[in-house]
Design a protein around this motif. Structure first.
Motif, PDB file in Angstrom:
ATOM      1  N   LEU A 138       0.836  -1.203   0.000  1.00 40.48           N
ATOM      2  CA  LEU A 138       0.000   0.000   0.000  1.00 40.48           C
ATOM      3  C   LEU A 138       0.870   1.252   0.000  1.00 40.48           C
TER       4      LEU A 138
ATOM      5  N   LEU B 257      -2.899  -1.990  -6.465  1.00 44.69           N
ATOM      6  CA  LEU B 257      -2.610  -3.024  -5.474  1.00 44.69           C
ATOM      7  C   LEU B 257      -2.906  -4.400  -6.040  1.00 44.69           C
TER       8      LEU B 257
ATOM      9  N   LEU C  75      -9.747   2.026 -15.084  1.00 43.43           N
ATOM     10  CA  LEU C  75     -10.028   2.398 -13.695  1.00 43.43           C
ATOM     11  C   LEU C  75     -11.521   2.335 -13.399  1.00 43.43           C
TER      12      LEU C  75
ATOM     13  N   ASP D 207     -12.042  13.251  -6.119  1.00 41.00           N
ATOM     14  CA  ASP D 207     -10.637  12.825  -6.116  1.00 41.00           C
ATOM     15  C   ASP D 207     -10.458  11.558  -5.291  1.00 41.00           C
ATOM     16  N   TRP D 208     -11.151  11.529  -4.174  1.00 41.79           N
ATOM     17  CA  TRP D 208     -11.047  10.380  -3.274  1.00 41.79           C
ATOM     18  C   TRP D 208     -11.562   9.125  -3.990  1.00 41.79           C
ATOM     19  N   ALA D 209     -12.690   9.263  -4.668  1.00 35.63           N
ATOM     20  CA  ALA D 209     -13.244   8.118  -5.387  1.00 35.63           C
ATOM     21  C   ALA D 209     -12.264   7.639  -6.471  1.00 35.63           C
ATOM     22  N   ALA D 210     -11.726   8.577  -7.220  1.00 37.03           N
ATOM     23  CA  ALA D 210     -10.803   8.211  -8.297  1.00 37.03           C
ATOM     24  C   ALA D 210      -9.524   7.593  -7.740  1.00 37.03           C
ATOM     25  N   ALA D 211      -9.006   8.183  -6.643  1.00 34.33           N
ATOM     26  CA  ALA D 211      -7.767   7.671  -6.061  1.00 34.33           C
ATOM     27  C   ALA D 211      -7.946   6.240  -5.547  1.00 34.33           C
ATOM     28  N   ARG D 212      -9.114   5.988  -4.973  1.00 36.57           N
ATOM     29  CA  ARG D 212      -9.365   4.630  -4.473  1.00 36.57           C
ATOM     30  C   ARG D 212      -9.363   3.627  -5.622  1.00 36.57           C
ATOM     31  N   LEU D 213     -10.021   4.019  -6.705  1.00 33.68           N
ATOM     32  CA  LEU D 213     -10.040   3.109  -7.854  1.00 33.68           C
ATOM     33  C   LEU D 213      -8.625   2.823  -8.325  1.00 33.68           C
ATOM     34  N   TRP D 214      -7.868   3.877  -8.388  1.00 26.63           N
ATOM     35  CA  TRP D 214      -6.501   3.728  -8.885  1.00 26.63           C
ATOM     36  C   TRP D 214      -5.700   2.832  -7.942  1.00 26.63           C
ATOM     37  N   LEU D 215      -5.803   3.078  -6.641  1.00 22.04           N
ATOM     38  CA  LEU D 215      -5.047   2.280  -5.671  1.00 22.04           C
ATOM     39  C   LEU D 215      -5.476   0.814  -5.724  1.00 22.04           C
ATOM     40  N   HIS D 216      -6.777   0.629  -5.834  1.00 18.69           N
ATOM     41  CA  HIS D 216      -7.306  -0.725  -5.869  1.00 18.69           C
ATOM     42  C   HIS D 216      -6.695  -1.496  -7.043  1.00 18.69           C
ATOM     43  N   ARG D 217      -6.687  -0.822  -8.174  1.00 20.30           N
ATOM     44  CA  ARG D 217      -6.151  -1.506  -9.352  1.00 20.30           C
ATOM     45  C   ARG D 217      -4.646  -1.699  -9.194  1.00 20.30           C
TER      46      ARG D 217
ATOM     47  N   LEU E  32     -17.254   9.543 -12.276  1.00 18.88           N
ATOM     48  CA  LEU E  32     -17.883   8.798 -11.181  1.00 18.88           C
ATOM     49  C   LEU E  32     -19.123   9.505 -10.639  1.00 18.88           C
TER      50      LEU E  32
ATOM     51  N   GLN F 186     -13.088  -0.868 -12.499  1.00 19.93           N
ATOM     52  CA  GLN F 186     -12.969  -1.296 -11.108  1.00 19.93           C
ATOM     53  C   GLN F 186     -14.258  -0.998 -10.351  1.00 19.93           C
TER      54      GLN F 186
END
Lengths: 188, 929
Positions: free
Chosen positions: A128, A185, B37, A173-183, B9, B40
């Motif tokens: 992470l 990771l 993305l 931004d938070w939603a997009a960042a989570r998607l990015w991190l999820h992918r 989103l 996901q």
């Protein structure tokens, strides 16, 4: 430790948040403070040991606020730095544990002899951490945002006012960042 | 690119792709990335992604808490995230449940060896009961079972919060808020009891408070688990030692701690709640932890069964410096806290923690009811239900906040100039008081049961009659109960006061004080309170010397009893300041008021109703001593604070508007002043009726303002009305009556009715001398007004004599550079002129101008009056150049400050015309003065 709190308070009150030297010093102090707090938990001197990183950060903040609450700018500054420091505390801990385990130290087992751990939790966390660094290289603002949410435990509204942007922008931004991190990771 | 994803989103899922395609245009790489993305978000909702992050972070955190310990990944269906806590009996994990529904849970695993597990079986019935508990303030128990290794566990609602006591301290909750929160906890425990479940280990760490939409939500955790733990421990052979392993000794009932045959029951929980309540209220335990833990069994028996622990009100003040902190997080001082606890709360805690379970409250609901009764100021059941006690509660309910309402007094503004006028700063009780009077009266009716029910049903008894009758009965029927008599007499005194019946009020208050002095040996908070109130009433009555003595005694007592940081002490300082101001002792009044204000600010914070009153009072004092600019600033500050805290037509708001108007008038800002006063008058008349002293004061002030702005005929009528009303509502000597007499006198003099004017002024002067003595600025004002009338009646010698007396009196009471001195100086000058002595008139007129210019500034209308007088004099003695200079200055100021039709403007213009046109000199003195 009170001295550390005092110095943090002083920087927050007098320091220019845009001065990188001051910020580095603050980061160091907050790191030290969080570690010390964590150690106190570990030694069980201290009440019920509910422990989440965000709780640690907030406890650190409460101690500052206990002396005299920093102004709004000081508060924002603190949480920005504390999120980063908390992350660093955990990274160091993960690395240390990983090293101990690889070194084959005898593990003390308190509860359950069957569920011996491999080092996957440490690895998970360090993954992470690496993902966050990659995100930060792409967009430092997003790394900062994730730190505020995950390590400082700020709400969307608090994050928005700390970063000085709208709540809607933070939510997006938070939603997009989570998607990015999820992918990211999933791929690592 | 992530910005684009974020935008997408926000759209419905089926619109995202098209949106992204359009925004990316021909940037294929970006499009691929964005779509990747976004895909996901179809796979898993973002919430679970967040949890994925949290799980990684949470696990990392638990490393810190558990040192090298390792923990299971899963227990039953729960994925372990982190360690929440560890205690003697086990460890609590924060965990996540996926199936059958997704939620966070706390999993408590009992330690103590595999043998424990069959305990669970024995509690099967109870386990089901636990799972059935459904209450918003009980952490829900979802499940219980064995781990793979045979350790019993409970899965329950994961409460994210801090302990009740810590929550209350961190939020600095006052007693009332603490009690309200505590009642929610009681509701939860009562619910469990009704379902046959006792907690057995109620203590601060088992009552957590989280927040829901910013409101505190208490949750009791670990319900029923203590019993399982106890069984388990017994099996392990540990449970028989008191205080060991199970339960927490500090909160443990004697039957639990000493393992008495009775065994734990619902009343054991009541005991624990009593201890918890004690700690919540005082910040300390009834018996110190160390004392308990150090005790052997015999010691425990002694402590728990045979010793009455000190009352919470006593424990609250122990350890002086720590007591200050503990009181501070409850928003009070140690003595304040102790006072609040004494009596009812002491009794409630004592009742809940009696050694014998049968002597405790019968149920948690009873405990809760009693707290509610306390909060509503009804008699609590924990105290013996004597008539005297019920009466005491009634007294409390009606206890004057006399301590906190220091400025509830009608003050009199000594105006520089023709008029003195009275302003009410009363926190106007009248309307509230009328209600209260009815309450008191009906209470008295209940109390003494009206002897002839037919008579009372048919007679329209007024509150006043009932009060009078009640006062009689208090002295006859309550003989032998002096404390109660005194309390009731105080209430009645306050009620009379609210009705404007000051004489009766003073009588009752003195009776009450007499009883209390006998009872308490001279020093008691109630004596201070009554002296304080008596001082206020006497100030309202104009009995200033006695008022000052009462207030000084109250202040001495309060300083001794509460110290110099106590709000009550500060209130007495402010009250004394009001009285000192009325006596003309401005310097001490100002110092006293500033003192009171700064103590209040320390104790109450920057914005508070009492602070608004302090500002109001201080402004009033500053106004009296001529510091008009600061007076205006403080008045505006007081007004805006009151508007913020109170209803727009609240009496205190009106009072601030009235006083601001007077300052504005003194500074020459007529328009705003006039509209403020009219509004105040209308509102007061509507709320209080025409015969109320507050309405009368407004009427007088409005008339004064009309006068000042040149509408003298209207003003004359209103002044006459004011005198008629004042004579009716104040049958004997009264400062307000004296003011209205004086004002009407001035109006009549202006109208040319000199004989009537002289008699009005003489009556006012005699009355004020009786009320205020021979050294008072108001008496000096009366003298000056009489002097002016004597001069127009043709007796210049007598006029000079009274003006000289006034000047001496002003110099002695107000100081040598007070702007009001100009009144007397000008009077002497004109009396000298009338006797043909021009030589001594000039320096007098110049000095009058100087004192006004120095204090009020050049462009103040009062300064203009002095400039006009000097200019007119110089014109008459032929020094035209100098005369023109002063007359032009006066005209400029008057034209700016006053309406163009104002007689003062025309008077100055006429002087200038005479000067420049060379017409014969006018002989009439200038109007206004």
């Amino acid at each position: 430790m009170d001295d550390v709190v005092g110095r943090i308070t002083e920087i927050l009150r007098r320091g220019d948040p845009s001065d990188p030297g001051r910020t580095d010093e603050l980061l160091e102090l907050v790191y030290e403070d969080l570690r010390a707090l964590a150690t106190r938990y570990m030694r069980r001197e201290h009440g019920p040991r509910t422990l989440q990183p965000t709780a640690l950060v907030h406890e650190a903040y409460m101690r500052l606020a206990g002396t005299r609450p920093p102004d709004w700018e000081g508060r924002s500054h603190f949480f920005r730095v504390a999120g980063r420091a908390m992350r660093q505390v955990l990274v160091d801990e993960a690395r240390r544990r990983g090293a101990v385990k690889r070194g084959g130290d005898a593990r003390r087992v308190t509860l359950d002899t069957q569920l011996l751990d491999d080092s996957s939790h440490e690895r998970d966390f360090l993954d992470l951490h690496d993902s966050l660094e990659r995100l930060g290289r792409m967009d430092p603002h997003l790394e900062n945002l994730v730190e505020l949410r995950v390590f400082s435990g700020l709400t969307l509204d608090e994050t928005a006012s700390t970063l000085g942007v709208s709540r809607r922008k933070v939510a997006k931004d938070w939603a997009a960042a989570r998607l990015w991190l999820h992918r990211d990771l999933a791929g690592s | 690119m992530l910005g684009l994803v974020g935008d997408a989103l926000e759209l419905p899922a089926d619109a995202r792709k098209a949106f992204v395609a359009e925004r990316c245009g021909d940037d294929a790489e970006m499009l691929t990335e964005a779509l990747s993305l976004l895909s996901q978000s179809f796979l898993s909702d973002t919430t679970s992604i967040t949890e994925g992050l949290d799980i990684r972070v949470g696990r990392a955190a638990s490393w810190i808490a558990t040192e090298e310990g390792t923990h299971p990944d899963r227990i039953g269906p729960y994925v372990i995230l982190q360690v929440l806590g560890e205690g003697g009996m086990g460890i609590v994990y924060g965990a996540h449940q996926v199936e059958p529904l997704e939620r966070d849970v706390a999993v408590k695993v009992l330690r103590g060896g595999a043998r424990v597990s069959h305990v669970i079986g024995r509690f099967e019935t109870e386990r089901r009961a636990l799972a059935s508990l459904d209450h918003p303030h009980i952490a829900h128990i979802f499940d219980a079972g064995d781990t793979d290794t045979g350790l019993p566990y409970f899965a329950m609602e994961w409460v994210r919060g801090v302990t009740l006591i810590r929550y209350c301290d961190e939020h600095r909750l006052a007693l009332r808020e603490r009690l309200e929160l505590f009642r929610k906890v009681l509701a939860a425990v009562h619910h469990a009891h009704q379902n046959g479940i006792i907690h057995c280990d109620l203590k601060p760490s088992n009552v957590l408070v989280g927040e829901l939409e910013g409101r505190p939500v208490p949750k009791v955790i670990d319900f029923g688990i203590a019993r399982v733990e106890k069984e388990a421990a017994d099996l392990e052979g540990e449970g028989s030692l008191p205080g060991r392993a199970v339960g927490t000794l500090e909160y443990m009932s004697p039957e639990q701690a000493l393992a008495l045959p009775a065994g734990p029951g619902t009343r054991s929980d009541i005991y624990a709640l009593g201890v918890l309540l004690h700690e919540l209220l005082t910040g300390v335990l009834p018996v110190a932890s160390g004392t308990l833990r150090a005790a052997d069994r015999a010691g425990l028996e002694r402590l728990l069964l045979h010793t009455d622990p000190p009352a919470p009100s006593r424990r609250a003040t122990e350890g002086p410096s720590a007591a200050v902190d503990r009181a501070a997080v409850r928003g009070t001082s140690p003595s304040g806290l102790s006072r609040a606890l004494r009596g009812d709360l002491d009794a409630i805690v004592a009742r809940a923690t009696r050694p014998d379970p049968m002597h405790r409250y019968a149920s948690v609901a009873h405990l809760s009811d009693d707290i509610e009764r306390y909060l509503e100021r009804r008699p609590v059941k924990a105290r013996p239900s004597t008539w005297a006690y019920r009466t005491r509660r009634f007294v409390d309910r009606h206890r004057w906040s006399a301590a906190g309402t220091g400025t509830g007094v009608m003050v009199i503004l000594g105006m520089a100039g023709v008029f003195t006028l009275r302003l009410a700063t009363e926190r106007d009780r009248a309307q509230l008081e009328a209600d209260k009077a009815v309450q008191v009266a009906s209470f008295l009716q209940d109390l003494f049961t009206v002897p002839d029910p037919v008579a009372s049903a048919t007679t329209d008894v007024t509150a006043r009659q009932l009060l009078d009758e009640g006062a009689e009965r208090i002295s006859t029927e309550l003989e032998g109960q002096p404390a109660l008599q005194a309390s009731l007499l105080s209430i009645m005194a306050n009620t009379y006061r609210g009705l404007g019946l000051y004489g009766e009020s003073v009588l009752r208050m003195e009776e009450a004080l007499g009883l209390q002095r006998d009872l308490y040996d001279g020093t008691h908070p109630d004596i201070a309170t009554n002296l304080h109130t008596l001082g206020l009433v006497r100030t309202e009555r104009g009995d200033l010397a006695r008022a000052e003595r009462n207030l000084r005694e109250a202040l001495t007592l309060r300083l001794a009893l509460h110290g110099d940081h106590d709000p009550a002490t500060a209130s007495t300082m402010t009250a004394l300041a009001i009285t000192l101001r009325a006596r003309g002792a401005y310097e001490e009044a100002e110092a006293m008021a500033r003192n009171g204000l700064s103590i209040h600010r320390l104790a109450l914070g920057p914005v508070h109703r009492d602070i608004a009153s302090d500002l109001h009072t201080l402004a009033h004092i500053l106004r009296s001593r001529g510091a008009l600019e600061e007076a205006e600033t403080l008045n505006r500050e007081a007004l805006s604070m009151r508007r913020r805290l109170l209803d727009a037509s609240h009496p205190e708001v009106l009072s601030s508007m009235g006083n601001l108007a007077i300052v504005l008038e003194a500074r020459g800002t007529y328009e705003e002043a006039n509209s403020l006063l009219r509004e105040v008058f209308e509102l007061r008349r509507a709320r209080l009726g025409a015969d109320h002293p507050g309405t009368l004061a407004s009427l007088n002030n409005l008339a004064y303002m009309l006068w000042r702005s040149g509408r003298q005929a209207q003003a004359d009528t209103l002044f006459f009305d004011a005198v008629v009303t004042a004579r009716r509502i104040f049958p004997a000597d009264h400062p307000t009556l004296a003011i209205t007499l004086n004002n009407l006198g001035v109006a009549r003099r202006t109208r040319g009715d000199f004989a009537q004017a002289e008699s009005l002024h003489r009556e006012a002067l005699a009355m004020d001398r009786r009320l205020l003595g021979d050294e008072h600025p108001r008496v000096a004002g009366d003298l000056d007004n009489l002097g002016k009338t004597l001069l127009v009646r043709g007796d210049a010698v007598a006029a000079e004599r009274v003006h000289r007396e006034a000047l001496a009196m002003r110099t002695a009471t107000q100081g040598a550079d007070h702007p009001d001195l100009a009144e007397s100086l000008s009077g002497i000058a004109h009396a000298r002129l009338a006797q043909g002595d021009t030589a001594s008139a000039e320096p007098l007129l110049r000095r009058a101008l100087t004192v006004r210019t120095d204090r009020l500034g050049e462009d103040n209308p009062r300064t203009a009056t002095s400039a006009h007088e000097l200019g007119a004099f110089l014109r008459q003695v032929g020094r035209t150049d100098e005369a023109e200079r002063w007359l032009r200055q006066a005209l400029a100021t008057r034209q700016t400050a006053l309406d163009s039709g104002h007689p003062d403007v025309s008077a100055t213009r006429r002087e200038l015309t005479l000067l420049l046109g060379g017409d014969p000199p006018a002989t009439s003195p200038s109007p206004g003065g």
